[in-house]
Design a protein around this motif. Structure first.
Motif, mmCIF file in Angstrom:
data_model
loop_
_atom_site.group_PDB
_atom_site.id
_atom_site.type_symbol
_atom_site.label_atom_id
_atom_site.label_comp_id
_atom_site.label_asym_id
_atom_site.label_seq_id
_atom_site.Cartn_x
_atom_site.Cartn_y
_atom_site.Cartn_z
ATOM 1 N N ILE A 59 14.809 59.602 79.196
ATOM 2 C CA ILE A 59 16.190 60.075 79.370
ATOM 3 C C ILE A 59 16.309 61.541 78.979
ATOM 4 O O ILE A 59 17.012 62.320 79.631
ATOM 5 N N THR A 64 21.577 59.589 83.051
ATOM 6 C CA THR A 64 20.380 59.109 83.756
ATOM 7 C C THR A 64 20.712 58.080 84.819
ATOM 8 O O THR A 64 21.563 57.206 84.614
ATOM 9 N N SER A 100 18.643 62.896 84.506
ATOM 10 C CA SER A 100 17.267 62.404 84.570
ATOM 11 C C SER A 100 17.215 61.235 85.545
ATOM 12 O O SER A 100 18.198 60.515 85.716
#
Length: 257
Positions: A59, A64, A100
């Protein structure tokens, strides 16, 4: 129309002709995040380079998009990753800066080579982690987000939901998204919500399956059938509009001649 045809192609992907799972077992396969869903950040996985990576490392302090994936799936997982990758590119957000991307293998039997082939050419390097784990680690992660699967030993296949989830930097589940209806605007909003620590609208249950063909009865599930009817009507209407437009243009050319 292009999106409708793509989705139609996905749900018509080579169907399962038979199944070793009972109707009850298939019914338990769903994405049903609990209200306080939270991914344990210390869970250990292995990345494509063979290095130990925790969820926290993957992460890396950013909102994310977590994609559970079967790296050897022949149904929807591959095309779903393509849809997600395309949607991410259209969000206006940058991987490794704004968010992410974490792709986790849900079948512990899959190797890093399976993971590499599955993601090759689909994703970039910045802000992206492709992870494999032990059976216990994978089970813990999936249970934490309410992602329920079932193994069909007779076909060596894993029935699983077609869904993604966004996480806040602290691992909290913010929003669940169906991979069959992923729009760039919705994905951007979900990532922004995750970045601000807001909790979006978690659906009670996502049951669109990679096992979408109901092999127990030999028919498509009600959700898949509804999608087929909707997309079929949309495609017919679009084609009729294009034909009508072509005829109008043809008459105008004839009149001007």
């Amino acid at each position: 129309m292009r999106r409708a045809l793509l989705l139609l192609a996905l749900v018509l992907w080579p169907a399962l002709a038979s199944a070793g799972l009972t109707e009850q077992e298939i019914g338990r396969v769903a994405f049903d995040p609990p209200a306080d869903a939270h991914v344990p950040l210390a869970l250990p996985f292995t990345n494509l380079d063979g290095h130990a990576v925790s969820v926290r490392d993957a992460i890396d302090g950013r909102p994310t998009l977590l994609i559970p994936a079967d790296f050897t799936c022949r149904q929807i997982c591959g095309p779903a990753l393509t849809i997600a990758s395309s949607a991410l590119q259209q969000t206006g957000l940058a991987a490794g800066r704004d968010y992410s991307l974490v792709i986790v293998g849900i079948d512990p039997r899959d190797s890093r080579e399976h993971a590499r082939r599955f993601t090759e050419g689909q994703i970039g390097q910045a802000g992206t982690a492709v992870l494999t784990g032990t059976p216990d680690t994978v089970r813990t992660l999936l249970n934490s987000i309410g992602y329920h699967t079932a193994f069909d030993g007779s076909r060596d296949a894993l029935a699983h939901p077609a869904a993604f989830v966004t996480l806040a930097p602290d691992g909290r589940v913010v929003r669940a998204l169906s991979s069959l209806a992923l729009q760039p605007g919705d994905l951007r909003l979900a990532l922004l919500e995750a970045g601000n620590g807001r909790i979006g609208g978690l659906p009670g249950r996502i049951a669109l399956l990679c096992y979408g063909f109901d092999a127990v009865h030999g028919i498509y599930t009600s959700r898949i059938a509804a999608i087929l009817r909707l997309l079929g009507a949309t495609t017919v209407a679009t084609m009729a509009g294009l034909i009508g437009l072509s005829l109008v243009r043809g008459k105008r050319r004839g009149a001007s001649a």
